[in-house]
Write a protein that holds these residues in place. Sequence first.
Motif, short mmCIF file in Angstrom:
data_model
loop_
_atom_site.label_atom_id
_atom_site.label_comp_id
_atom_site.label_asym_id
_atom_site.label_seq_id
_atom_site.Cartn_x
_atom_site.Cartn_y
_atom_site.Cartn_z
N SER A 1 -21.78 26.89 6.95
CA SER A 1 -22.76 26.52 7.96
C SER A 1 -23.64 25.43 7.37
CB SER A 1 -23.61 27.73 8.37
OG SER A 1 -24.29 28.24 7.24
N TRP A 2 -23.61 24.28 8.01
CA TRP A 2 -24.32 23.13 7.48
C TRP A 2 -25.75 23.14 8.00
CZ3 TRP A 2 -21.71 20.43 3.90
CH2 TRP A 2 -20.33 20.61 3.85
N ASN A 3 -26.64 23.73 7.23
CA ASN A 3 -28.05 23.77 7.61
C ASN A 3 -28.71 22.50 7.11
OD1 ASN A 3 -27.78 26.37 8.65
ND2 ASN A 3 -28.00 27.26 6.62
N LEU A 4 -28.72 21.51 7.96
CA LEU A 4 -29.19 20.21 7.52
C LEU A 4 -30.71 20.15 7.41
CD1 LEU A 4 -26.79 17.94 9.57
CD2 LEU A 4 -26.58 18.68 7.21
N SER A 5 -31.43 20.92 8.22
CA SER A 5 -32.88 20.90 8.17
C SER A 5 -33.39 22.31 7.85
CB SER A 5 -33.45 20.45 9.52
OG SER A 5 -34.86 20.55 9.48
N PRO A 6 -34.16 22.43 6.78
CA PRO A 6 -34.68 23.76 6.42
C PRO A 6 -35.94 24.14 7.19
CG PRO A 6 -35.36 22.18 4.78
CD PRO A 6 -34.46 21.45 5.75
N VAL A 7 -36.41 23.31 8.13
CA VAL A 7 -37.64 23.59 8.85
C VAL A 7 -37.44 24.82 9.73
CG1 VAL A 7 -39.30 22.72 10.55
CG2 VAL A 7 -38.30 21.17 8.84
N GLY A 8 -38.28 25.81 9.54
CA GLY A 8 -38.22 27.04 10.30
C GLY A 8 -37.17 28.01 9.81
N LYS A 9 -36.38 27.69 8.83
CA LYS A 9 -35.32 28.56 8.35
C LYS A 9 -35.67 29.22 7.03
CE LYS A 9 -31.88 25.79 10.68
NZ LYS A 9 -30.83 24.82 10.56
N VAL A 10 -36.58 28.62 6.29
CA VAL A 10 -36.96 29.18 5.00
C VAL A 10 -38.16 30.09 5.21
CG1 VAL A 10 -37.76 28.63 2.68
CG2 VAL A 10 -36.13 27.13 3.80
N GLN A 11 -37.97 31.36 4.93
CA GLN A 11 -39.03 32.34 5.09
C GLN A 11 -39.39 32.92 3.73
OE1 GLN A 11 -40.52 32.95 7.97
NE2 GLN A 11 -39.15 31.57 9.07
N PRO A 12 -40.67 33.12 3.46
CA PRO A 12 -41.04 33.73 2.18
C PRO A 12 -40.62 35.19 2.13
CG PRO A 12 -42.97 33.39 3.54
CD PRO A 12 -41.82 32.76 4.26
N LYS A 13 -40.25 35.65 0.95
CA LYS A 13 -39.88 37.06 0.77
C LYS A 13 -41.15 37.92 0.69
CE LYS A 13 -35.63 36.13 -1.69
NZ LYS A 13 -34.87 36.34 -2.95
N GLU A 14 -40.96 39.17 1.03
CA GLU A 14 -42.08 40.12 0.92
C GLU A 14 -42.43 40.34 -0.54
OE1 GLU A 14 -43.92 41.49 3.30
OE2 GLU A 14 -42.81 40.33 4.80
N TRP A 15 -43.71 40.47 -0.82
CA TRP A 15 -44.17 40.68 -2.18
C TRP A 15 -43.94 42.12 -2.59
CZ3 TRP A 15 -45.44 37.81 -6.16
CH2 TRP A 15 -46.10 38.41 -7.21
N ARG A 16 -43.34 42.32 -3.75
CA ARG A 16 -43.13 43.67 -4.26
C ARG A 16 -43.99 43.89 -5.47
NH1 ARG A 16 -36.92 44.13 -5.35
NH2 ARG A 16 -37.40 42.16 -6.35
N GLU A 17 -44.67 45.03 -5.53
CA GLU A 17 -45.52 45.32 -6.68
C GLU A 17 -44.89 46.35 -7.56
OE1 GLU A 17 -49.61 46.01 -6.00
OE2 GLU A 17 -49.66 44.61 -4.35
#
Length: 78
Positions: free
Chosen positions: A62-78
């Motif tokens: 899958s050619w994801n040419l634009s990362p806008v809106g596709k990159v989400q931060p991961k939940e913080w684990r303590e």
Amino acid sequence: MYRFAKAALNLSGQASRQVAVRHASSGASREFHAKYGMPLLISGATFCTAIWAYVITSTGISWNLSPVGKVQPKEWRE
């Protein structure tokens, strides 16, 4: 320092003479390029085009040419 510079110039002069002699006697390579140059270029371009056509169409990437809106931060684990 003078001896070093003189030796370096002498070596470069010898090297340039050797290259000139090699170029003068390279008739076989000119014949090879004249005979096989264009077919090698065409076959290489065809091969490259065929491989990229396969990669683009058949591998399922899958050619994801634009990362806008596709990159989400991961939940913080303590």
